[in-house]
Scaffold this motif. Structure first.
Motif, PDB file in Angstrom:
ATOM      1  N   VAL A 141      18.827   8.879   6.364  1.00 32.88           N
ATOM      2  CA  VAL A 141      18.553   7.511   5.906  1.00 32.88           C
ATOM      3  C   VAL A 141      17.331   6.946   6.621  1.00 32.88           C
ATOM      4  O   VAL A 141      17.235   7.035   7.848  1.00 32.88           O
ATOM      5  CB  VAL A 141      19.761   6.581   6.205  1.00 32.88           C
ATOM      6  CG1 VAL A 141      19.620   5.263   5.464  1.00 32.88           C
ATOM      7  CG2 VAL A 141      21.095   7.234   5.859  1.00 32.88           C
ATOM      8  N   GLY A 142      16.416   6.336   5.885  1.00 36.15           N
ATOM      9  CA  GLY A 142      15.297   5.625   6.509  1.00 36.15           C
ATOM     10  C   GLY A 142      15.797   4.332   7.132  1.00 36.15           C
ATOM     11  O   GLY A 142      16.874   3.823   6.776  1.00 36.15           O
ATOM     12  N   ASP A 143      15.002   3.773   8.056  1.00 39.80           N
ATOM     13  CA  ASP A 143      15.500   2.576   8.752  1.00 39.80           C
ATOM     14  C   ASP A 143      15.603   1.365   7.822  1.00 39.80           C
ATOM     15  O   ASP A 143      16.497   0.519   7.992  1.00 39.80           O
ATOM     16  CB  ASP A 143      14.675   2.251  10.009  1.00 39.80           C
ATOM     17  CG  ASP A 143      13.172   2.226   9.784  1.00 39.80           C
ATOM     18  OD1 ASP A 143      12.718   2.530   8.666  1.00 39.80           O
ATOM     19  OD2 ASP A 143      12.450   1.915  10.752  1.00 39.80           O
ATOM     20  N   GLY A 144      14.722   1.284   6.814  1.00 41.18           N
ATOM     21  CA  GLY A 144      14.835   0.178   5.864  1.00 41.18           C
ATOM     22  C   GLY A 144      16.128   0.282   5.067  1.00 41.18           C
ATOM     23  O   GLY A 144      16.915  -0.675   4.975  1.00 41.18           O
ATOM     24  N   ALA A 145      16.364   1.451   4.528  1.00 40.61           N
ATOM     25  CA  ALA A 145      17.588   1.683   3.755  1.00 40.61           C
ATOM     26  C   ALA A 145      18.825   1.528   4.636  1.00 40.61           C
ATOM     27  O   ALA A 145      19.889   1.101   4.173  1.00 40.61           O
ATOM     28  CB  ALA A 145      17.556   3.081   3.135  1.00 40.61           C
ATOM     29  N   ASN A 164      10.217   7.745   2.394  1.00 37.72           N
ATOM     30  CA  ASN A 164       9.204   8.768   2.597  1.00 37.72           C
ATOM     31  C   ASN A 164       9.750   9.955   3.381  1.00 37.72           C
ATOM     32  O   ASN A 164       9.574  11.118   2.984  1.00 37.72           O
ATOM     33  CB  ASN A 164       7.998   8.136   3.309  1.00 37.72           C
ATOM     34  CG  ASN A 164       6.798   9.049   3.302  1.00 37.72           C
ATOM     35  OD1 ASN A 164       6.613   9.846   4.206  1.00 37.72           O
ATOM     36  ND2 ASN A 164       5.982   8.971   2.265  1.00 37.72           N
ATOM     37  N   ILE A 165      10.441   9.696   4.475  1.00 39.86           N
ATOM     38  CA  ILE A 165      10.912  10.818   5.306  1.00 39.86           C
ATOM     39  C   ILE A 165      12.042  11.572   4.595  1.00 39.86           C
ATOM     40  O   ILE A 165      12.095  12.802   4.605  1.00 39.86           O
ATOM     41  CB  ILE A 165      11.331  10.323   6.705  1.00 39.86           C
ATOM     42  CG1 ILE A 165      10.112   9.682   7.394  1.00 39.86           C
ATOM     43  CG2 ILE A 165      11.886  11.468   7.547  1.00 39.86           C
ATOM     44  CD1 ILE A 165      10.395   9.038   8.731  1.00 39.86           C
ATOM     45  N   CYS A 166      12.932  10.839   3.940  1.00 37.61           N
ATOM     46  CA  CYS A 166      13.976  11.523   3.158  1.00 37.61           C
ATOM     47  C   CYS A 166      13.344  12.414   2.095  1.00 37.61           C
ATOM     48  O   CYS A 166      13.825  13.514   1.833  1.00 37.61           O
ATOM     49  CB  CYS A 166      14.893  10.504   2.488  1.00 37.61           C
ATOM     50  SG  CYS A 166      16.144   9.869   3.616  1.00 37.61           S
TER      51      CYS A 166
HETATM   52  C1  LIG Z   1      17.433  -0.927  -3.554  1.00 35.07           C
HETATM   53  C2  LIG Z   1      16.003  -0.574  -3.497  1.00 35.07           C
HETATM   54  N1  LIG Z   1      15.093  -1.495  -3.126  1.00 35.07           N
HETATM   55  C3  LIG Z   1      13.783  -1.171  -3.043  1.00 35.07           C
HETATM   56  C4  LIG Z   1      13.354   0.063  -3.360  1.00 35.07           C
HETATM   57  C5  LIG Z   1      11.882   0.411  -3.268  1.00 35.07           C
HETATM   58  N2  LIG Z   1      11.674   1.379  -2.191  1.00 35.07           N
HETATM   59  C6  LIG Z   1      11.579   2.690  -2.426  1.00 35.07           C
HETATM   60  S1  LIG Z   1      11.321   3.582  -1.044  1.00 35.07           S
HETATM   61  C7  LIG Z   1      11.320   2.190  -0.099  1.00 35.07           C
HETATM   62  C8  LIG Z   1      11.046   2.291   1.366  1.00 35.07           C
HETATM   63  C9  LIG Z   1      12.122   2.987   2.140  1.00 35.07           C
HETATM   64  O1  LIG Z   1      11.959   2.721   3.508  1.00 35.07           O
HETATM   65  P1  LIG Z   1      12.868   3.405   4.590  1.00 35.07           P
HETATM   66  O2  LIG Z   1      14.256   3.417   4.159  1.00 35.07           O
HETATM   67  O3  LIG Z   1      12.577   2.790   5.915  1.00 35.07           O
HETATM   68  O4  LIG Z   1      12.346   4.921   4.584  1.00 35.07           O
HETATM   69  P2  LIG Z   1      10.846   5.431   4.922  1.00 35.07           P
HETATM   70  O5  LIG Z   1      10.090   5.379   3.626  1.00 35.07           O
HETATM   71  O6  LIG Z   1      10.272   4.544   5.953  1.00 35.07           O
HETATM   72  O7  LIG Z   1      11.045   6.837   5.373  1.00 35.07           O
HETATM   73  C10 LIG Z   1      11.543   1.054  -0.874  1.00 35.07           C
HETATM   74  C11 LIG Z   1      11.605  -0.322  -0.341  1.00 35.07           C
HETATM   75  C12 LIG Z   1      14.345   0.992  -3.776  1.00 35.07           C
HETATM   76  N3  LIG Z   1      14.035   2.240  -4.128  1.00 35.07           N
HETATM   77  N4  LIG Z   1      15.638   0.650  -3.806  1.00 35.07           N
END
Ligand SMILES: Cc1ncc(C[n+]2csc(CCOP(=O)(O)OP(=O)(O)O)c2C)c(N)n1
Ligand SMILES: [Mg+2]
Length: 600
Positions: free
Chosen positions: A468-472, A419-421
């Motif tokens: 980079v988001g924290d999940g990524a 989302n933030i990216c």
């Molecule tokens: C390899 C992979 N797994 C799952 C997804 C589904 N997906 C798209 S955006 C997202 C969330 C990303 O979270 P984060 O990196 O924390 O960034 P935020 O949205 O919190 O800014 C996910 C899981 C994806 N695009 N690629």
């Protein structure tokens, strides 16, 4: 360069006896390969042994997927081949995601996949899987070395086709075929020259443009790949036409130029959308008009349905694929822009008469969008307001604005999926091509960090920043090891919002906040993790600290330091990715009724 280095980088000439390993490595040399990304494996030891004397640096990575993305970033910034190699079986399957990403980024990556030995294939031995079917839909070409005597020929073809078709190619080599005696000549790389397109289509396009009252140019990745920015500028200036960047190609036209209006697509520029909506002729220069990049945004249906579309694409199969076009030009974006400018130079142009009004329009729309962005310090939907209220953390948009202001002029920025990216698309402006490396249409989390590492290897003088988001980040931070071990200094800006935010937004908008698997609780301090891994790590939770921290981190790259800037941000979320592709939940079974969308 001394003569020693020079001779390393010259391939042998003439037909002669060599081993297939020598033929393979010499073909890399003939193609100017200086860096190869991968993880060591017994399958290609014999060739690897030759790399140092061939002047090829083997960059040892943490995970093959990272190595594949590095090859992608390397190719995107340099326009030359990126090369990655891995152990047969599991090493090679780790390349799948990075190859698919490179495919949609149009990156000339050569994926070298040593295979199980030809003498035992099919017997279910060690590290065996059919490696060609796996990559068949994500490569432009697959070369299988079916005879060791053909090693140089097929290696050369994999390199030629990667540049010719602008995408990844696979070179599959049964591991025993590196050994033996062969006689061959190392082929020279093919010279590639695409040309401007047919006379007929260029004439027709020039005619449409000459009669356009409000021409708008949409500059795509093809302009960057063709190194055609100067030609695009000349054409835009001749027509005095506003220019939009296609989605995630914010570096296709300089942001400092008065005709630049910003990017189209998700979290793009309202100015670009509003100006495009007024077009009677759109010149789509070097863009396939990807469906995701042309969807309505902010509730604006901006695509001008009545306008005539001229599309220029080097790949004939992209012409008219997504949007019907009046004129399709199969040509190189640079050469086509040049040819159109030459055709229009002597003509009476209808758009000259109203040029002042159009330029005033451009200025007004850009000013309006900038002031909207200035005032848009946080997200305003009810959920975002609730989670941000009382939070000690930064609003993502304010942080992104600060990053934009502090970004060094010649910086390269890669962006991940999240989302933030995505919101950062509104704030990422570039004056130089080959500067923005987004995850493109494959959209995989974990793309940005390794990609910027590869870009830094190809352009060591340029500041390198990954968003980079924290999940990524959890997927990709392992490559800090590569930065430290291999001395590749970059900066990663990690947006710590404690959630897989982009997907959580769907729960908020469509699933009544029933959160499943979207909260990232119990995260470590990513700054502390970075420090433990031998990089710098800084935690930032004040907007005023963002700019100085980014500037210092970019400066530290000159001293060989990798820095992770951990941005503590609120859990608020911008507009979702895929509103177009989601529906409110319908439930028929009694046990799931509580999750059905309430009507009325
Ligand atoms: C390899 C992979 N797994 C799952 C997804 C589904 N997906 C798209 S955006 C997202 C969330 C990303 O979270 P984060 O990196 O924390 O960034 P935020 O949205 O919190 O800014 C996910 C899981 C994806 N695009 N690629
Ligand atoms: Mg997150």
């Amino acid at each position: 360069m001394n003569t020693m280095t020079d001779s390393k980088h010259l391939a042998v000439t003439g037909r002669q006896k060599m081993t297939p390993s020598e033929a393979f490595v010499e073909t890399l040399v003939a193609n100017g390969v200086r860096d190869v990304f991968g993880i060591v494996g017994s399958a290609y030891m014999d060739a690897l042994d030759l790399f140092p004397l061939a002047g090829i640096r083997f960059i040892s990575v943490a995970h093959e997927q990272g190595g594949g993305h590095m090859a992608d970033g390397y190719a995107r910034v340099s326009g030359r081949h990126g090369v990655c190699i891995a152990q047969n079986g599991p090493g090679v399957t780790n390349f799948v995601t990075s190859t698919a990403a490179a495919y949609w980024a149009h990156s000339p990556v050569v994926v070298v996949t040593p295979e199980t030995g030809s003498g035992t294939i099919g017997l279910g031995g060690f590290q065996e899987t059919e490696q060609l079917p796996i990559f068949s839909k994500i490569t432009k070409y697959q070369a299988h070395v079916n005879n060791r005597a053909r090693m140089a020929e097929l290696t050369a073809r994999a390199f030629d086709r990667a540049l010719l078709d602008l995408g990844p190619t696979q070179l599959n080599i049964p591991r025993d075929y590196f050994y033996g005696d062969i006689e061959c000549e190392i082929p020279q790389p093919m010279a590639i020259d695409r040309g401007a397109g047919s006379e007929r289509s260029l004439d027709a396009a020039a005619e449409l443009l000459a009669n356009a009252a409000f021409p708008v140019i949409l500059c795509g990745g093809g302009v960057v790949m063709a190194d055609g920015q100067a030609e695009a500028i000349a054409l835009a200036e001749l027509l005095q036409a506003p220019v939009a960047n296609s989605y995630l190609h914010n570096d296709s036209f300089p942001a400092a130029h008065p005709l630049w209006c910003g990017p189209l697509g998700y979290q793009g520029s309202k100015a670009a959308m509003k100006l495009l909506a007024k077009a009677d002729v759109v010149l789509a220069l070097g863009t396939r008009l990807g469906p995701f990049g042309t969807l309505p945004q902010y509730g604006i249906e901006y695509w001008p349905k009545q306008a005539k579309i001229i599309q220029v694409d080097a790949d004939a199969s992209m012409l008219g694929l997504v949007k019907p076009v009046s004129v399709g030009i199969c040509g190189d974006a640079k050469a086509a822009a040049q040819a159109l400018t030459a055709r229009l130079a002597g003509k009476a142009l209808k758009c000259v008469a109203n040029r002042d009004a159009r330029l005033a329009d451009v200025k007004a729309e850009k000013t309006a969008w900038e002031s909207e962005l200035d005032g848009w310090t946080h997200e305003k939907d009810a959920w975002s307001v609730a989670v941000a209220t009382g939070s000690a953390h930064m609003h993502p948009r304010q942080m992104l604005r600060e990053l934009e202001r502090a970004k060094p002029a010649d910086a390269m920025v890669s962006t991940d999926i999240g989302n933030i990216c995505s919101v950062s698309n509104s704030y990422l402006r570039f004056d130089r091509p080959r500067s923005m490396f987004a995850a493109m249409s494959f959209g995989n989390c974990g793309y940005a960090f390794p990609t910027i590492i590869g870009a830094k290897v190809a352009a060591p003088q340029r500041p390198a920043i990954a968003y980079v988001g924290d999940g990524a980040w959890g997927m990709s931070f392992g490559e800090i090891q590569t930065c430290v071990r291999e001395n590749i200094p970059v900066t990663a800006v990690v947006f710590n919002n404690g959630q897989w935010g982009a997907e959580k937004k769907n729960h908020v908008d469509f699933y009544a906040n029933r959160f499943v698997g979207v909260n990232l609780d119990h995260q470590p301090s990513w700054a502390a993790v970075a420090r433990a891994m031998g990089a710098e790590g800084v935690t930032i939770d004040k907007v005023g600290d963002v700019g100085p921290a980014l500037r210092a981190a970019c400066e530290a790259q000159k001293a060989g330091k990798t820095t992770i800037l951990e941005m503590m941000v609120t859990r608020e979320l911008g507009d979702p990715f895929r509103r177009d592709a989601l529906s409110l939940p319908v439930r028929h079974l009694a046990k799931y009724q509580s999750t059905a969308a309430r009507r009325g």
